[in-house]
Design a protein around this motif. Sequence first.
Motif, PDB file in Angstrom:
ATOM      1  N   LEU A  50       4.830  -3.004   1.756  1.00  0.00           N
ATOM      2  CA  LEU A  50       3.983  -2.506   2.620  1.00  0.00           C
ATOM      3  C   LEU A  50       2.938  -3.350   3.058  1.00  0.00           C
ATOM      4  CD1 LEU A  50       3.519   1.145   1.097  1.00  0.00           C
ATOM      5  CD2 LEU A  50       4.333   0.642   3.390  1.00  0.00           C
ATOM      6  N   SER A 131      -3.749  -1.940   2.092  1.00  0.00           N
ATOM      7  CA  SER A 131      -3.328  -0.533   1.994  1.00  0.00           C
ATOM      8  C   SER A 131      -3.978   0.066   0.903  1.00  0.00           C
ATOM      9  CB  SER A 131      -1.637  -0.393   1.651  1.00  0.00           C
ATOM     10  OG  SER A 131      -1.217   0.884   1.264  1.00  0.00           O
ATOM     11  N   SER A 134      -1.436   0.967  -2.075  1.00  0.00           N
ATOM     12  CA  SER A 134      -1.170  -0.354  -3.045  1.00  0.00           C
ATOM     13  C   SER A 134      -2.371  -0.468  -4.058  1.00  0.00           C
ATOM     14  CB  SER A 134      -1.109  -1.672  -2.044  1.00  0.00           C
ATOM     15  OG  SER A 134      -2.149  -1.955  -1.412  1.00  0.00           O
TER      16      SER A 134
END
Length: 393
Positions: A50, A131, A134
């Motif tokens: 991501l 993110s 994350s």
Amino acid sequence: MIDALVNAFVKDADNVRSPQVRQRYGVLAGGVGIFLNLLLFLGKLAAGLLTASIAVTADAFNNLSDAGSSVVTLVGFRLAGAKADDEHPFGHGRIEYLSGLAVSAAILLVGVELLKTSVEKILQPEEVAFSVLSLVILAVSICVKLWMSFFNRRLSRRIGSAAMAATAADSLSDAAATAAVLLGTVIGHVTGVYIDGWVGVLVAVFILRSGWGAAKDTLDPLLGQSPDPELVKEIRDTVLTHPQVVGLHDLVIHDYGPGRRMMSLHAEVPVDADIMETHDVIDAIEREIKSKFGIETCIHMDPIATGDPRTCALREQVAELVKTVDREMTIHDFRITPGPCHTNLIFDVVVPHRCTLTDEQIRQAVDGKVKELDPNYYAVIQVDRSYVCTAEA
């Protein structure tokens, strides 16, 4: 929670000297490691994809290698628990050390590959996407790895396993490495300074350090490390509680894997003692050591003169003299053979391995000290190198 897992999966958990019980502990540790590391790998891999973060992705594959290491540990414990056979009369316990060595090699390989990738990232930096997901995954990973470190450390202390201690250290290093990745991600987002590659290098260093420490812990028993000085002291105290034994020396412990140790030692007994009574005492000591320490023992009797005042006095004098050559030197098997022109003093000198003198230099130095007592004394010396980290044994 740890006690609940042990009670659920390890039968007869308190009998830690049993190879079968050790095998159950190993299977438990390996199974937990495989399950949690696979979950962490999948979570971090998703986070790395991501964010396009090399550090996060590398940390994910580090967890995958940890899962593989747990498989090796699990298989190693199962093989180590196999019974002795005609080709391996001392059992298969050293497989546990070999599995730990294989885990160490895997950790070092991951560290080297990560270091190469991170250096490439430093030379060609790329923006890392931010993110929240994350960050959450990394934070959870840190907590899981800290628990795994505590879990493996506790089991390693319970059964005395170097392989589990290495896994505990690896988990702690992983937690620190993931924390560094998390910090690097936050710093990159807040400041715009992309340190992803540098954080990857830091993670690689943690992994390499962990791998080296784990390798050392498993290589030492394979190479034949000196026994624990505290264990040597306890064995010595146990033997000397029997009044028929006045001293001991040449203690050697051979390690064929956890719970599979053999030992030999020389017990000094009075030369005029009843041979049958002394033999019974020695047999009883061998059984006592087996029961107390789980070590198969063979004891050799050395008769010494304890009732001759001259021999006893000279023995004490020579024992003090050799300490002027090296304070950790000791003597044993001391006896006297008088002659018309000179008197032979025959004895063995136990020398610590750290002593840099050659055997001949030791003989010359000790013989010179003996002649200071009386020029007619002639020292007949056998030099023994000590196998334990203590001057007393």
